[in-house]
Design a protein around this motif. Structure first.
Motif, PDB file in Angstrom:
ATOM      1  N   SER A  15      17.161  55.238  61.986  1.00 29.29           N
ATOM      2  CA  SER A  15      17.830  54.975  63.260  1.00 29.29           C
ATOM      3  C   SER A  15      19.342  54.832  63.138  1.00 29.29           C
ATOM      4  N   LEU A  16      19.906  54.711  61.947  1.00 28.62           N
ATOM      5  CA  LEU A  16      21.348  54.591  61.716  1.00 28.62           C
ATOM      6  C   LEU A  16      21.917  53.283  62.248  1.00 28.62           C
ATOM      7  N   GLY A  17      21.059  52.287  62.447  1.00 23.68           N
ATOM      8  CA  GLY A  17      21.515  50.998  62.962  1.00 23.68           C
ATOM      9  C   GLY A  17      22.274  50.189  61.928  1.00 23.68           C
ATOM     10  N   GLU A  18      22.103  50.521  60.661  1.00 26.41           N
ATOM     11  CA  GLU A  18      22.873  49.807  59.645  1.00 26.41           C
ATOM     12  C   GLU A  18      23.443  50.781  58.630  1.00 26.41           C
ATOM     13  N   ARG A  19      24.403  50.271  57.892  1.00 25.80           N
ATOM     14  CA  ARG A  19      25.069  51.086  56.899  1.00 25.80           C
ATOM     15  C   ARG A  19      24.087  51.409  55.781  1.00 25.80           C
ATOM     16  N   PRO A  20      23.962  52.680  55.393  1.00 25.98           N
ATOM     17  CA  PRO A  20      22.985  52.977  54.347  1.00 25.98           C
ATOM     18  C   PRO A  20      23.373  52.320  53.021  1.00 25.98           C
ATOM     19  N   HIS A  21      22.398  51.649  52.404  1.00 22.14           N
ATOM     20  CA  HIS A  21      22.664  51.031  51.101  1.00 22.14           C
ATOM     21  C   HIS A  21      21.767  51.643  50.038  1.00 22.14           C
ATOM     22  N   ASN A  22      20.864  52.530  50.471  1.00 24.60           N
ATOM     23  CA  ASN A  22      20.081  53.299  49.496  1.00 24.60           C
ATOM     24  C   ASN A  22      19.880  54.701  50.067  1.00 24.60           C
ATOM     25  N   CYS A  23      19.093  55.512  49.398  1.00 29.58           N
ATOM     26  CA  CYS A  23      18.902  56.881  49.871  1.00 29.58           C
ATOM     27  C   CYS A  23      18.189  56.867  51.225  1.00 29.58           C
ATOM     28  N   SER A  24      18.825  57.404  52.258  1.00 24.38           N
ATOM     29  CA  SER A  24      18.243  57.361  53.606  1.00 24.38           C
ATOM     30  C   SER A  24      16.976  58.183  53.697  1.00 24.38           C
ATOM     31  N   PHE A  25      16.814  59.134  52.802  1.00 26.04           N
ATOM     32  CA  PHE A  25      15.667  60.029  52.879  1.00 26.04           C
ATOM     33  C   PHE A  25      14.469  59.483  52.098  1.00 26.04           C
ATOM     34  N   ALA A  26      14.692  58.468  51.276  1.00 25.33           N
ATOM     35  CA  ALA A  26      13.628  57.965  50.396  1.00 25.33           C
ATOM     36  C   ALA A  26      12.299  57.675  51.100  1.00 25.33           C
ATOM     37  N   PRO A  27      12.303  57.048  52.311  1.00 24.65           N
ATOM     38  CA  PRO A  27      11.008  56.747  52.946  1.00 24.65           C
ATOM     39  C   PRO A  27      10.183  57.983  53.280  1.00 24.65           C
ATOM     40  N   ARG A  28      10.825  59.152  53.395  1.00 22.27           N
ATOM     41  CA  ARG A  28      10.090  60.374  53.745  1.00 22.27           C
ATOM     42  C   ARG A  28       9.919  61.292  52.541  1.00 22.27           C
ATOM     43  N   CYS A  29      10.446  60.884  51.404  1.00 23.38           N
ATOM     44  CA  CYS A  29      10.557  61.786  50.267  1.00 23.38           C
ATOM     45  C   CYS A  29       9.327  61.678  49.371  1.00 23.38           C
ATOM     46  N   ALA A  30       8.755  62.831  49.003  1.00 18.78           N
ATOM     47  CA  ALA A  30       7.576  62.833  48.144  1.00 18.78           C
ATOM     48  C   ALA A  30       7.954  62.498  46.708  1.00 18.78           C
ATOM     49  N   ALA A  31       9.206  62.715  46.345  1.00 19.74           N
ATOM     50  CA  ALA A  31       9.636  62.514  44.969  1.00 19.74           C
ATOM     51  C   ALA A  31      10.417  61.212  44.796  1.00 19.74           C
ATOM     52  N   ALA A  32      10.286  60.302  45.757  1.00 20.10           N
ATOM     53  CA  ALA A  32      11.081  59.072  45.702  1.00 20.10           C
ATOM     54  C   ALA A  32      10.689  58.211  44.507  1.00 20.10           C
ATOM     55  N   GLN A  33      11.686  57.594  43.897  1.00 23.76           N
ATOM     56  CA  GLN A  33      11.468  56.695  42.769  1.00 23.76           C
ATOM     57  C   GLN A  33      11.970  55.309  43.163  1.00 23.76           C
ATOM     58  N   PRO A  34      11.577  54.280  42.402  1.00 19.16           N
ATOM     59  CA  PRO A  34      12.043  52.931  42.757  1.00 19.16           C
ATOM     60  C   PRO A  34      13.566  52.844  42.872  1.00 19.16           C
ATOM     61  N   ARG A  35      14.282  53.547  42.005  1.00 19.44           N
ATOM     62  CA  ARG A  35      15.738  53.398  42.042  1.00 19.44           C
ATOM     63  C   ARG A  35      16.372  54.048  43.271  1.00 19.44           C
ATOM     64  N   CYS A  36      15.615  54.928  43.960  1.00 19.38           N
ATOM     65  CA  CYS A  36      16.148  55.507  45.188  1.00 19.38           C
ATOM     66  C   CYS A  36      16.371  54.428  46.241  1.00 19.38           C
ATOM     67  N   LEU A  37      15.520  53.390  46.185  1.00 19.07           N
ATOM     68  CA  LEU A  37      15.617  52.327  47.177  1.00 19.07           C
ATOM     69  C   LEU A  37      16.616  51.254  46.773  1.00 19.07           C
ATOM     70  N   GLU A  38      17.004  51.266  45.492  1.00 20.53           N
ATOM     71  CA  GLU A  38      17.900  50.216  45.026  1.00 20.53           C
ATOM     72  C   GLU A  38      19.349  50.482  45.401  1.00 20.53           C
ATOM     73  N   GLN A  39      19.774  51.699  45.208  1.00 19.22           N
ATOM     74  CA  GLN A  39      21.172  51.981  45.533  1.00 19.22           C
ATOM     75  C   GLN A  39      21.345  53.391  46.072  1.00 19.22           C
ATOM     76  N   LEU A  40      22.497  53.591  46.664  1.00 20.44           N
ATOM     77  CA  LEU A  40      22.833  54.883  47.216  1.00 20.44           C
ATOM     78  C   LEU A  40      23.036  55.878  46.083  1.00 20.44           C
ATOM     79  N   PRO A  41      22.296  56.969  46.078  1.00 22.68           N
ATOM     80  CA  PRO A  41      22.523  57.942  45.004  1.00 22.68           C
ATOM     81  C   PRO A  41      23.922  58.558  45.117  1.00 22.68           C
ATOM     82  N   GLY A  42      24.517  58.817  43.995  1.00 21.61           N
ATOM     83  CA  GLY A  42      25.869  59.385  44.009  1.00 21.61           C
ATOM     84  C   GLY A  42      25.828  60.877  44.272  1.00 21.61           C
ATOM     85  N   ASN A  43      27.008  61.429  44.526  1.00 20.32           N
ATOM     86  CA  ASN A  43      27.113  62.868  44.713  1.00 20.32           C
ATOM     87  C   ASN A  43      27.158  63.520  43.344  1.00 20.32           C
ATOM     88  N   VAL A  44      26.137  64.308  43.016  1.00 24.33           N
ATOM     89  CA  VAL A  44      26.071  64.890  41.688  1.00 24.33           C
ATOM     90  C   VAL A  44      26.478  66.354  41.753  1.00 24.33           C
TER      91      VAL A  44
END
Lengths: 325, 353
Positions: A276-305
């Motif tokens: 919903s974009l109601g708060e500033r993203p602090h982790n990967c915004s796509f993680a809840p829908r992602c089949a390949a999500a890992q625990p660290r996706c929820l911990e912090q915002l992934p960097g631009n690689v």
């Protein structure tokens, strides 16, 4: 390639009854003569980014931080006067709905002439002459007669051509296109796309093209930035993105197109809905829908690689790829 | 259709009368013209929104209708649902013509529709559960049973009833609202569902979800779909047969693969060629046709496509070509180039029939 547009660390927040973090830490650049596509679904922040480039967002309710440089000038620091000479001459924009973007009470010719008079200080007669020339450029048949036509007297495709003529009247360096073909019929859409492609080459413009339609992006873009929840999740050349997307969202978006799917076969889908974009993203915004999500996706915002030359993805999955190569 | 594994009672569907061989829907010569007021001295003009459209939909089939804006596809849907009166033509539902052997009330149970605008088609003052239960209640179901059915159907369209039943339309996303509209359409146990651009307003990833859902529901409830869309990829994916409309007329119809692989009408060919490429190395180079679709007010004479057709010859402007069978699979086109001995220089010779 020199960079005409350099955006770095752009954040756009709308305040009011509720706060919306529309664009978060967005960086992109646009080269000379390049067509960059911003690809994303509704609410991903692509149009907002485009409007910020021209400072078209409502001043009172918008907070913008970050850097927006266009041809070496800081757009966010411009005052009203500087802005109005910047718009139209350096950067110009075309919109999805020409019926709303054009002024209904002035003829097409008068609107184009006015913009030439205003931006280039020419006489009205010279403005009219330029208007006629522009209508020819966008291939409006019997242009002379159409100069005196009001927007409502024209068909949708014709109006869109007139809006392109208006946007290009002062020979801008950069054209911003906000879904200019979405409201058009299929047979008209392809005509406008091919016209834009031709004019881009002819005028040597750079273009930022916002679309939700991958097919449209394929027809016109050199480079693509895929947006999700106010961030660019992957960017690279059109070929790379279409052939071998890295970010799971980009992958999912490309896989979920109906094109080429066999009847009776299930379509690949991305489960769930965008955040919903109601708060500033602090982790990967796509993680809840992602089949390949890992625990660290929820911990912090992934960097631009950086995945390759001119290619980057904001995903933990992109990391090992660079480690190997 | 009686074997649906719902744990709650549904309305009894309209009985299957004619058997499998009888088309579920038969449309003959459907016509709707809208008068438009001209200026004070101008002649009266008409929009020929739907002109002499005939087709049939077999039981269990999905028929697609494609065309650009103003081609009459939505008007056709509204006429079928009897949301507006038709000028002439017959609409026969499973052998029964509406108004005679089938009442309008019964028709509404047998035929339901999902609209493009998911928000405008729901009552903002009713909760989702109330919206879905409304139809069955009008048709005589008790309140409790109707609400139980609504919750069951919410589950069927992939929305957890506990989370959604008591919410209002503005509280959920567009994709979710369209699922609610689908559930509401199913609440009367219809056999035919008309989907009028039902997935067009959705984002691509959500569109794929809803298309999968439609396929599941079709199987589970034994539905027949009439699927209206301007998106050719979606129509090809979901339809068995397809109708191509241009300015109120059917210009080509047939099994979707035949029409896509061997389009006979130049308009169909242009429409297919106008689809953006999916390969960055093979972009479209020239537009298949030029110009916009003409105004449906006083459309061109003869073949309505002749003003934009690259192969138009004088005879095309004189008289309207009739839909003509091209093979025995039901592939038909209304173009003089497809009619043997029509006089068009590209038409096949007469004896090839």
């Amino acid at each position: 390639m020199t960079k005409l547009v350099e955006i770095s660390g752009l954040n756009i927040r709308f305040t009011g009854e509720r706060t919306v973090y529309a664009v978060n830490d967005l960086s992109l650049s646009l080269g000379d003569g390049e067509v960059l596509g911003l690809l994303g679904e509704s609410g991903s922040g692509k149009s907002v980014t485009l409007r910020a480039l021209m400072r078209l967002l409502p001043k009172k309710r918008t907070q913008i931080t970050g850097k927006v440089n266009v041809m070496g000038r800081d757009v966010l620091a411009m005052n009203e006067e500087q802005l109005s000479s910047f718009r139209g001459q350096t950067v110009s924009m075309i919109f999805q709905e020409p019926a709303l973007a054009l002024d209904p009470v002035y003829t097409i010719g008068a609107q184009i002439a006015e913009s030439v008079v205003r931006h280039e200080g020419k006489s009205y007669a010279e403005g009219r002459a330029r208007a006629l020339e522009m209508l020819d450029v966008v291939r409006i048949p019997s242009a002379k007669r159409r100069l005196d036509a009001y927007p409502h007297e024209m068909s949708g495709g014709m109006r869109q051509r007139a809006m392109i003529a208006l946007a290009l009247a002062c020979r801008p360096k950069i054209l911003l296109a906000d879904e200019p073909t979405t409201a058009l019929d299929a047979t008209v859409q392809i005509q406008i796309l091919l016209l834009l492609r031709e004019l881009q080459r002819e005028f040597g413009m750079s273009v930022i093209f916002v679309t939700h339609d991958i097919g449209v992006a394929i027809e016109i873009c050199d480079r693509v930035a895929v947006m999700y929840a106010g961030q660019i999740v992957e960017q690279g050349t059109l070929r790379d993105i279409v052939r071998s997307p890295v970010h799971p969202y980009a992958k999912g978006l490309l896989a979920s197109t109906v094109h080429g799917a066999k009847r009776g076969q299930r379509l690949e889908t991305i489960p769930g809905t965008p955040p919903s974009l109601g708060e500033r993203p602090h982790n990967c915004s796509f993680a809840p829908r992602c089949a390949a999500a890992q625990p660290r996706c929820l911990e912090q915002l992934p960097g631009n690689v950086d995945v390759g030359p001119g290619r980057a993805a904001r995903c933990v999955l992109a990391e090992p790829v660079t480690a190997l190569s | 259709m009686s074997e649906t594994n719902l744990s709650v009672a549904m309305l009894e569907p309209i009985e299957d009368l004619g058997g499998v061989a009888q088309p579920l829907l038969q449309v003959n010569g459907l016509t709707k013209h809208f008068p438009v007021r001209g200026g004070l001295f101008a002649a009266k003009r008409t929009v020929r929104a739907v002109d002499n459209v005939s087709f049939s939909v077999a039981k269990g089939e999905t028929v697609g209708i494609v065309g650009e804006s103003g081609c009459g596809k939505s008007t056709t849907a509204r006429l079928l649902m009897h949301l507006m009166p038709r000028d002439t033509g017959d609409i026969i539902y499973d052998g029964m013509s509406v108004g005679q052997s089938l009442s309008l009330r019964e028709l509404r149970r047998g035929m339901q529709m999902v609209f493009q605008d998911s928000y405008a088609s729901l009552n903002p003052r009713l909760t989702i559960e109330e919206s879905i239960a409304f139809g069955p209640k009008v048709h005589g179901m008790a309140d409790g049973a109707a609400r139980a059915l609504a919750r069951e159907l919410l589950g069927k369209v992939g929305l957890v009833p506990a989370n959604f039943a008591n919410r209002y339309p503005h509280e959920i996303s567009g994709g979710q609202r369209q699922r609610v509209n689908i559930a509401r359409a199913l609440a009367l146990s219809p056999r035919l569902v008309i989907l009028d651009e039902a997935v067009s307003a959705l984002d691509k990833s959500v569109e794929a979800q809803v298309l999968n859902l439609l396929a599941d529901l079709k199987r589970e409830f034994g539905l027949t779909y009439l699927f209206i869309s301007h998106d050719l990829n979606v129509v090809r994916y979901i339809s068995d047969r397809v109708l191509v409309m241009y300015l109120g007329e059917v210009v080509e119809l047939g099994p979707v693969d035949q029409v896509w692989d061997q389009p006979a009408h130049p308009y169909t060919r242009a429409l297919l060629a106008a689809m953006p490429s999916s390969d960055p190395d093979r972009r479209t180079e020239t537009p298949p046709i030029t110009g916009d679709p003409p105004n449906p007010i006083d459309p061109p004479s003869g073949c309505r496509f002749h003003t934009r057709c690259p192969f138009a010859e004088p005879l095309c402007a004189n008289a309207t070509p009739k839909l003509t069978a091209l093979d025995r699979m039901g592939h038909e086109a209304a173009c003089y180039m497809a009619i043997p001995g029509s006089g068009h220089s590209r038409a096949p010779k007469e004896e090839t029939v």
